[in-house]
Design an enzyme around this catalytic site. Structure first.
Site, short mmCIF file in Angstrom:
data_model
loop_
_atom_site.label_atom_id
_atom_site.label_comp_id
_atom_site.label_asym_id
_atom_site.label_seq_id
_atom_site.Cartn_x
_atom_site.Cartn_y
_atom_site.Cartn_z
CG LEU A 15 -17.32 11.44 0.61
CD1 LEU A 15 -18.75 10.79 0.50
CD2 LEU A 15 -17.32 12.65 1.37
CG ASP A 16 -11.90 9.34 6.37
OD1 ASP A 16 -11.33 8.34 6.15
OD2 ASP A 16 -12.37 9.46 7.52
#
Length: 235
Positions: A15-16
């Protein structure tokens, strides 16, 4: 929300942070405005700085300063960090629904990783403020001096250090850098539209799928990983 029962410990969800987990626009732009004031300029309220959210900061500050005829990029970054660590990072709420996504991915048995261009010590502090750190297997980001922020290299390091197969991983983010970083490592890139990159940017980057709402993200992750198990990314 359904648990991702089809996933297991061999699967990895990357995940960013900015624009994917947290709504960091106000905190980042306010801190940048404070840095501009420290350099003796009055921020232009008509200048839209949304584009600065996400990419490595050093790549962007010089461009921002040209608007003011100033070339003190290193000083601006130093002042930005000062303001961001004291106030800006506290103005970054979790997007509605993303806490549930994080909990569900972890409950599925899949490993969850953070892959951000933000310095990893700041990313950790932000997640700790929101009590999200325990859900992640590991956090990956830039060094304190902002080096190591490029997504292709960062993702490559993450995959290697955790022995993750390319057909068992997916990168989720809101900017083209997330998608290109994923594809540079032959993993799928899933674009989200509640952040700071629009549909055109993510489509042109070659996102394998787009998601408009966090409530749809679980099914998209499951679907993309199921497809990757059969047909690894060829990009």
């Amino acid at each position: 929300m359904n648990v991702l029962s089809s996933l297991n410990h061999r699967d990895a969800v990357l995940l960013d942070l900015d624009g994917t987990i947290i709504d960091s626009r106000a905190g980042i732009i306010n801190s940048l405005h404070d840095a501009i004031r420290d350099l003796g300029h009055e921020p232009d309220p008509a200048e839209d700085l949304t584009w600065v959210v996400g990419p490595p900061l050093h790549d962007l500050v010089a461009r921002v300063l040209t608007h003011y005829g100033d070339d003190r990029a290193e000083e601006a970054v130093r002042r930005y960090r000062y303001h961001y660590e004291r106030r800006g990072m506290h103005r970054s709420p979790v997007f509605p629904g993303m806490r549930e996504v994080i909990e569900a991915v972890t409950a599925s048995g899949a490993r969850l990783f953070l892959a951000t261009s933000k310095p990893v010590h700041l990313a950790r502090a932000i997640l700790e403020l929101r009590e999200l750190t325990p859900y992640f297997t590991a956090l990956y980001g830039a060094r304190p001096d902002d080096t190591g922020a490029e997504k292709p290299e960062l993702i490559a390091q993450l995959l290697e250090e955790h022995d993750i197969a390319r057909n068992r991983a997916i990168m989720v983010g809101d900017r083209r850098f997330d998608i290109s970083g994923a594809h540079a490592n032959h993993i799928r890139g899933l674009g989200v539209l509640w952040g700071y990159g629009d549909e055109e940017e993510l489509t042109e980057a070659g996102a394998d799928a787009l998601v408009t709402d966090p409530g749809e993200l679980m099914a998209a992750i499951r679907g993309q990983l199921a497809a990757a198990h059969i047909h690894p990314a060829a990009k």
